[in-house]
Motif scaffolding. Structure first.
Motif, PDB file in Angstrom:
ATOM      1  N   HIS A  29       0.858  -1.189   0.000  1.00  0.00           N
ATOM      2  CA  HIS A  29       0.000   0.000   0.000  1.00  0.00           C
ATOM      3  C   HIS A  29       0.893   1.238   0.000  1.00  0.00           C
ATOM      4  O   HIS A  29       1.604   1.495   0.969  1.00  0.00           O
ATOM      5  CB  HIS A  29      -0.910  -0.006   1.224  1.00  0.00           C
ATOM      6  CG  HIS A  29      -1.931   1.091   1.205  1.00  0.00           C
ATOM      7  ND1 HIS A  29      -2.669   1.451   2.321  1.00  0.00           N
ATOM      8  CD2 HIS A  29      -2.361   1.921   0.199  1.00  0.00           C
ATOM      9  CE1 HIS A  29      -3.484   2.437   2.010  1.00  0.00           C
ATOM     10  NE2 HIS A  29      -3.312   2.743   0.730  1.00  0.00           N
ATOM     11  N   VAL A  31       0.964   5.274  -0.237  1.00  0.00           N
ATOM     12  CA  VAL A  31       0.059   6.396   0.015  1.00  0.00           C
ATOM     13  C   VAL A  31       0.776   7.710  -0.247  1.00  0.00           C
ATOM     14  O   VAL A  31       1.836   7.978   0.331  1.00  0.00           O
ATOM     15  CB  VAL A  31      -0.451   6.378   1.481  1.00  0.00           C
ATOM     16  CG1 VAL A  31      -1.460   7.504   1.706  1.00  0.00           C
ATOM     17  CG2 VAL A  31      -1.072   5.018   1.809  1.00  0.00           C
ATOM     18  N   VAL A  66      -1.580  -1.292  -4.112  1.00  0.00           N
ATOM     19  CA  VAL A  66      -2.664  -0.304  -4.050  1.00  0.00           C
ATOM     20  C   VAL A  66      -2.029   1.066  -3.842  1.00  0.00           C
ATOM     21  O   VAL A  66      -1.204   1.241  -2.941  1.00  0.00           O
ATOM     22  CB  VAL A  66      -3.649  -0.612  -2.907  1.00  0.00           C
ATOM     23  CG1 VAL A  66      -4.696   0.499  -2.783  1.00  0.00           C
ATOM     24  CG2 VAL A  66      -4.331  -1.955  -3.141  1.00  0.00           C
ATOM     25  N   SER A  68      -3.033   4.923  -3.001  1.00  0.00           N
ATOM     26  CA  SER A  68      -4.088   5.841  -2.570  1.00  0.00           C
ATOM     27  C   SER A  68      -3.448   7.152  -2.153  1.00  0.00           C
ATOM     28  O   SER A  68      -2.242   7.351  -2.319  1.00  0.00           O
ATOM     29  CB  SER A  68      -4.911   5.233  -1.428  1.00  0.00           C
ATOM     30  OG  SER A  68      -4.132   5.124  -0.246  1.00  0.00           O
ATOM     31  N   ALA A 124      -6.616   4.196  -6.146  1.00  0.00           N
ATOM     32  CA  ALA A 124      -7.815   4.645  -5.429  1.00  0.00           C
ATOM     33  C   ALA A 124      -7.780   6.174  -5.406  1.00  0.00           C
ATOM     34  O   ALA A 124      -6.927   6.763  -4.753  1.00  0.00           O
ATOM     35  CB  ALA A 124      -7.833   4.069  -4.013  1.00  0.00           C
ATOM     36  N   ALA A 207     -14.185   8.093   0.503  1.00  0.00           N
ATOM     37  CA  ALA A 207     -12.830   7.582   0.314  1.00  0.00           C
ATOM     38  C   ALA A 207     -12.631   6.301   1.110  1.00  0.00           C
ATOM     39  O   ALA A 207     -11.906   5.393   0.676  1.00  0.00           O
ATOM     40  CB  ALA A 207     -11.820   8.643   0.747  1.00  0.00           C
ATOM     41  N   GLU A 208     -13.280   6.205   2.267  1.00  0.00           N
ATOM     42  CA  GLU A 208     -13.144   5.009   3.096  1.00  0.00           C
ATOM     43  C   GLU A 208     -13.733   3.786   2.391  1.00  0.00           C
ATOM     44  O   GLU A 208     -13.119   2.702   2.371  1.00  0.00           O
ATOM     45  CB  GLU A 208     -13.836   5.217   4.444  1.00  0.00           C
ATOM     46  CG  GLU A 208     -13.184   6.249   5.346  1.00  0.00           C
ATOM     47  CD  GLU A 208     -13.472   7.688   4.915  1.00  0.00           C
ATOM     48  OE1 GLU A 208     -12.747   8.586   5.377  1.00  0.00           O
ATOM     49  OE2 GLU A 208     -14.415   7.894   4.107  1.00  0.00           O
ATOM     50  N   LEU A 211     -11.409   2.829  -0.579  1.00  0.00           N
ATOM     51  CA  LEU A 211     -10.183   2.140  -0.187  1.00  0.00           C
ATOM     52  C   LEU A 211     -10.495   0.723   0.288  1.00  0.00           C
ATOM     53  O   LEU A 211      -9.739  -0.213  -0.012  1.00  0.00           O
ATOM     54  CB  LEU A 211      -9.462   2.920   0.902  1.00  0.00           C
ATOM     55  CG  LEU A 211      -8.088   2.373   1.309  1.00  0.00           C
ATOM     56  CD1 LEU A 211      -7.149   2.275   0.105  1.00  0.00           C
ATOM     57  CD2 LEU A 211      -7.461   3.247   2.389  1.00  0.00           C
ATOM     58  N   ALA A 214     -10.919  -1.320  -2.772  1.00  0.00           N
ATOM     59  CA  ALA A 214      -9.631  -1.552  -3.415  1.00  0.00           C
ATOM     60  C   ALA A 214      -8.851  -2.636  -2.676  1.00  0.00           C
ATOM     61  O   ALA A 214      -8.229  -3.512  -3.300  1.00  0.00           O
ATOM     62  CB  ALA A 214      -8.824  -0.255  -3.461  1.00  0.00           C
TER      63      ALA A 214
END
Length: 293
Positions: A29, A31, A66, A68, A124, A207-208, A211, A214
Motif C-alpha cells: 500500500h 500512500v 494499491v 491511494s 484509489a 474515500a473510506e 479504499l 480496493a
C-alpha cells in the motif's frame, strides 16, 4: 555467473518524504502523503516513486500494489514551481531542446514501471486527479474513484502538451473523441462520466468505502498464484498493443513458460475445500551488475 549464486531480496527504499509504504498480507500500500501540497509532483516525488517501484518489482514480496492518497485531492499533478526552477527546459538552442527527449524519457520510464511491474496496480482516487496524476493512474491496472473525483489534462491549460503518458495510454482506455475533447480543452471529467466511459471500474460515496473496496480486490488478487497473475498482466498488455494473431502466438510461449500442474491442482483443491490456496511467491530479482557486490 556462478550456478550456485542466488539473488537476494531487493533493499528497502530509503526514507520517504512524499509517500508511506506498507506491506501486509502480500498487499503493498503506497500512500501519497503530502496533502498540504495537494500531493503535487516534483523531483523528489519522482525519485521516491521510482525507488519504491524498483523495490517492489525486485523483491517479489508483494503480490499486488494499491496506490491511494491523503487530503482533498489525489494529486494536483506537477508542482508548478518546478517550471520556474533550475529544471526549466532549455528552449534557446536546438541542443537544449534535443536534451528534453532524454529528461522526459526518464520521467516516462518511472510511470511505465507501473505497467511493467510484476504485480497488478490498483489506484484509489479521491478529489482531483490532475495533470501528471492522470499520466500516473492511466498506467495502473484498475482505477476506483470517489463520487467527487475528477480527471483533468491540465497541461493544455498551462501552455504545454501532456508528455508523460496520458496522450498515449488514455486512448487505450476511453473513446478517442473523449480524449481529444479533454486534451484540447482542459475540461474536468467527473467520476460519473469516467465510469460511463470505462476509465474507472467503480465509484464510491466516500474515500473510506473506496479504499476498502480496493483492498478487498487486492486481497482477491493476492490469493491467486502470483506467477499466473504476472502472466495474465503480460498477456493483456501485449494483446492491447499487437494484433490478435501475434498476441495468440505470444500467449503460447507465455503459457509454456509459466504453466504449473501443481498450481492448477492446488487451485482446484482449495476451491473444493473452500479454503485459500497456498502458492509460492515470485522469486526475487537481482540485476546482473549487482552480483559480486
Amino acid at each position: 555467473m556462478n550456478a550456485t549464486t542466488t539473488p537476494t531480496a531487493a533493499a528497502q527504499p530509503g526514507p520517504l518524504t512524499c509517500f508511506t509504504l506498507s506491506t501486509t498480507g502480500h498487499i503493498a500500500h503506497l500512500v501519497l502523503s503530502r496533502p498540504e501540497a495537494m500531493n503535487t509532483m516534483h523531483p523528489t516525488f519522482w525519485r521516491e516513486l521510482d525507488a519504491v517501484l524498483t523495490h517492489l518489482h525486485k523483491s517479489g514480496e508483494a503480490r499486488v500494489l494499491v496506490i491511494s492518497s491523503t487530503g482533498k485531492h489525489f494529486s494536483a499533478g506537477m508542482a508548478l514551481e518546478t517550471f520556474g526552477s533550475e529544471i526549466a527546459l532549455d528552449d534557446r538552442s536546438p541542443e537544449g531542446r534535443a536534451a528534453v527527449f532524454d529528461m522526459l524519457g526518464a520521467m516516462q520510464a518511472t510511470f511505465t514501471k507501473l505497467e511493467t511491474l510484476r504485480i497488478p496496480v490498483i489506484a484509489a482516487i479521491q478529489g482531483g486527479c490532475i495533470g501528471g496524476a492522470v499520466d500516473m493512474v492511466t498506467a495502473c491496472c484498475l482505477r476506483y474513484a470517489t463520487a467527487d473525483a475528477f480527471f483533468c489534462i491540465q497541461e493544455i491549460n498551462i501552455g504545454m502538451v501532456a508528455d508523460v503518458g496520458t496522450l498515449q495510454r488514455l486512448p487505450k482506455l476511453v473513446p478517442l473523441a473523449v480524449v481529444k475533447e479533454l486534451a484540447y480543452t482542459g475540461r474536468r471529467l467527473p467520476a460519473a462520466k469516467a465510469l460511463g466511459y470505462g476509465l474507472v471500474n467503480e465509484v464510491f460515496d466516500s474515500a473510506e468505502a473506496m479504499l476498502a473496496a480496493a483492498m478487498q480486490c487486492a486481497g482477491e488478487i493476492a490469493s491467486k498464484p502470483p506467477v499466473a497473475i504476472w502472466g495474465t498482466k503480460q498477456a493483456v498488455h501485449y494483446a492491447r498493443d499487437h494484433s490478435v494473431d501475434d498476441a495468440l502466438k505470444q500467449m503460447g510461449w507465455l503459457q509454456g513458460a509459466i504453466w504449473s500442474n501443481a498450481h492448477v491442482r492446488e487451485s482446484v483443491t482449495a476451491m473444493k475445500e473452500k479454503r485459500a490456496g497456498q502458492f509460492p511467491g515470485l522469486s526475487p530479482i537481482k540485476n546482473f551488475n549487482e552480483f559480486g557486490q
